[in-house]
Write a protein that holds these residues in place. Structure first.
Motif, short mmCIF file in Angstrom:
data_model
loop_
_atom_site.label_atom_id
_atom_site.label_comp_id
_atom_site.label_asym_id
_atom_site.label_seq_id
_atom_site.Cartn_x
_atom_site.Cartn_y
_atom_site.Cartn_z
N CYS A 106 -32.37 -25.28 62.59
CA CYS A 106 -33.38 -25.05 61.54
C CYS A 106 -33.52 -26.26 60.62
O CYS A 106 -34.64 -26.68 60.32
CB CYS A 106 -33.04 -23.85 60.66
SG CYS A 106 -32.40 -22.41 61.50
N ASP A 128 -32.81 -29.28 61.12
CA ASP A 128 -33.28 -30.45 61.83
C ASP A 128 -34.79 -30.60 61.58
O ASP A 128 -35.29 -31.70 61.37
CB ASP A 128 -33.03 -30.22 63.32
CG ASP A 128 -32.77 -31.51 64.07
OD1 ASP A 128 -32.00 -32.32 63.54
OD2 ASP A 128 -33.35 -31.68 65.15
N CYS A 129 -35.51 -29.50 61.64
CA CYS A 129 -36.96 -29.53 61.41
C CYS A 129 -37.30 -29.33 59.94
O CYS A 129 -38.12 -30.05 59.39
CB CYS A 129 -37.66 -28.45 62.24
SG CYS A 129 -37.79 -28.86 63.99
N HIS A 130 -36.69 -28.33 59.31
CA HIS A 130 -37.09 -27.97 57.94
C HIS A 130 -36.41 -28.83 56.88
O HIS A 130 -36.65 -28.64 55.69
CB HIS A 130 -36.81 -26.49 57.67
CG HIS A 130 -37.72 -25.57 58.44
ND1 HIS A 130 -38.98 -25.25 58.01
CD2 HIS A 130 -37.57 -24.94 59.63
CE1 HIS A 130 -39.57 -24.45 58.89
NE2 HIS A 130 -38.73 -24.24 59.89
N ILE A 154 -42.97 -33.11 60.85
CA ILE A 154 -42.17 -33.52 62.00
C ILE A 154 -42.98 -34.32 63.01
O ILE A 154 -42.43 -34.96 63.88
CB ILE A 154 -41.48 -32.31 62.69
CG1 ILE A 154 -42.46 -31.19 62.99
CG2 ILE A 154 -40.33 -31.79 61.86
CD1 ILE A 154 -41.81 -29.98 63.67
N ALA A 160 -43.06 -28.56 59.35
CA ALA A 160 -42.07 -27.48 59.25
C ALA A 160 -42.02 -27.15 57.76
O ALA A 160 -41.64 -27.97 56.94
CB ALA A 160 -40.71 -27.96 59.75
N TYR A 199 -45.74 -24.06 66.60
CA TYR A 199 -44.59 -24.87 67.00
C TYR A 199 -43.25 -24.42 66.42
O TYR A 199 -42.26 -25.10 66.53
CB TYR A 199 -44.82 -26.36 66.63
CG TYR A 199 -43.99 -27.29 67.46
CD1 TYR A 199 -44.23 -27.44 68.82
CD2 TYR A 199 -42.95 -28.04 66.90
CE1 TYR A 199 -43.47 -28.30 69.59
CE2 TYR A 199 -42.18 -28.91 67.66
CZ TYR A 199 -42.44 -29.04 69.00
OH TYR A 199 -41.69 -29.88 69.76
N MET A 200 -43.20 -23.28 65.77
CA MET A 200 -41.92 -22.77 65.27
C MET A 200 -41.25 -22.12 66.49
O MET A 200 -41.79 -21.17 67.06
CB MET A 200 -42.21 -21.79 64.14
CG MET A 200 -41.13 -20.79 63.84
SD MET A 200 -39.68 -21.52 63.08
CE MET A 200 -38.60 -20.10 63.19
N SER A 251 -50.14 -27.61 58.78
CA SER A 251 -50.13 -28.11 60.16
C SER A 251 -51.57 -28.13 60.64
O SER A 251 -52.40 -27.32 60.21
CB SER A 251 -49.31 -27.18 61.06
OG SER A 251 -47.96 -27.19 60.68
N PRO A 261 -36.76 -36.42 71.29
CA PRO A 261 -36.41 -35.42 70.30
C PRO A 261 -35.07 -34.71 70.55
O PRO A 261 -34.84 -33.65 70.00
CB PRO A 261 -37.55 -34.42 70.44
CG PRO A 261 -37.89 -34.44 71.90
CD PRO A 261 -37.62 -35.85 72.34
N PRO A 305 -31.96 -33.23 69.77
CA PRO A 305 -31.38 -33.03 68.43
C PRO A 305 -29.86 -33.06 68.44
O PRO A 305 -29.21 -32.04 68.23
CB PRO A 305 -31.92 -31.65 68.04
CG PRO A 305 -32.09 -30.93 69.33
CD PRO A 305 -32.35 -31.95 70.39
#
Ligand code: HEC
Ligand code: HEC
Length: 286
Positions: free
Chosen positions: A67, A69-71, A80, A91, A127-128, A161, A262, A264
């Motif tokens: 979570c 990583d994106c938010h 992102i 995000a 994309y979530m 977005s 990407p 992670p």
């Protein structure tokens, strides 16, 4: 003669232009319909704990499930992806600060977003990766919501977005999947609480967060987007346990090359020993 050729070239070009406009209009309408689709979902009924043990568990899960990583580490959100012509993926800010969650965003809204990839109004989030999270156990889901609900507010406003022309075409052609809600079975209940043990079963649970890139069979899509096969037939299956763990903890392969975005690896670097060993056991078993 020359004039005639020019006239015909002009007509052919015009026809091509009309075809392109026609196709793009069709793609745009189709993607817009998918974006506006309303999903009727009955979110689980959960009582969110507030004790420190659950909040600590949630804090860890927010990292090992990707979570933050994106938010963002502070959950204040970030852009992102952004590219002229393609669009923008943001995000969102998950805190109660300015630019954060809308007022009244409650437990059911959290569940709708995390398990179903859907907003409070029933429309899909873009994309979530809710498909990775649909099968989180109730215990883990509750701890994640418990942690997220009490993080300090972050004042950070973001633009929305945006699906640009490039992303519209890629989505229409099936080369890009922006709406996870489309591929989730919204009636599936969560699995029972997972015992953290070195078993292939727990490894499969840990690997849920790898599926949206490496695919549910872990064979990736090496030809299409360069995501490697990490199952027993992949290159990484030949590494020793030590090499495999070190790669996922440091972002460097045994041959010294870096794991490129990407992938992670900041997420996998936070895996516990048990999670790593179970993951390895599962990946070698498939
Ligand atoms: C691959 C990146 C990525 C990951 C990983 C990710 N998210 Fe998201 N999330 C997004 C994007 C992008 C959006 C906004 C989608 C949109 O604008 O429609 C979003 C939206 C949300 C929303 C909706 C917020 C709102 O204002 O409606 C919630 C809640 C959320 N995410 C929680 C989580 C949690 C909890 C996790 C981990 C379990 C997580 N996300 C993991 C990318 C991600
Ligand atoms: C957001 C997409 C994404 C997610 C999520 C993701 N990966 Fe990756 N992974 C990649 C990409 C892309 C590469 C290739 C990176 C490169 O070219 O250097 C990669 C590379 C790897 C490699 C190196 C394989 C090789 O043959 O060199 C391993 C091992 C790996 N990932 C394991 C995992 C595991 C385990 C998870 C889940 C816990 C995971 N990845 C989650 C995208 C992802």
């Amino acid at each position: 003669m020359l004039r005639k050729i020019m006239k015909w070239t002009g007509r052919v070009l015009l026809l091509l232009l009309l075809l392109v406009i026609g196709y793009y209009t069709k793609a745009y309408i189709s993607v817009e319909n998918r974006r506006q689709k309303v999903y009727t979902i009955k979110p689980l009924h959960l009582d969110i704990p507030t004790d420190s043990a659950n909040i600590a568990l949630g804090k860890r899960l927010v990292t090992v499930k990707g979570c933050d990583d994106c938010h963002g580490k502070d959950l204040g959100g970030r852009t992102i992806f952004e590219k002229e012509g393609m669009g923008r993926l943001v995000a969102r800010n998950l805190t109660k600060g300015e630019g954060g969650l809308r007022p009244g965003f409650g437990t059911e809204d959290w569940i709708r977003a995390i398990r179903h990839g859907v907003q409070p109004d029933g429309k899909p989030l873009i994309y979530m990766p809710a498909g990775d999270y649909n099968q989180l156990s109730e215990t883990d889901l509750k701890a994640i919501i418990a942690y997220c609900s009490q993080v300090p507010p972050v004042n950070r406003k973001h633009p929305d977005s945006e699906i640009g022309p490039g992303a519209t075409i890629a989505t229409d052609l099936g080369a890009l999947s922006l709406f996870e809600a489309e591929s989730i079975d919204h009636t599936l209940p969560p699995p029972p609480a997972q015992e953290e043990k070195v078993t292939a079963e727990f490894g499969k649970y840990v690997a849920l967060v790898c599926t949206h890139c490496h695919q549910p069979n872990m064979k990736g899509k090496p030809e299409e987007d360069g995501t490697p096969d990490i199952s027993s037939t992949g290159k990484s299956a030949k590494w020793t346990d030590e090499q495999f763990f070190r790669t996922l903890r440091t972002g460097k392969r045994p041959d010294g090359t870096a794991l490129k975005a990407p992938m992670p690896w900041q997420m996998t670097s936070a895996f516990s020993d048990t999670e790593m060993r179970a993951l390895r056991m599962y990946l070698r078993s498939i």
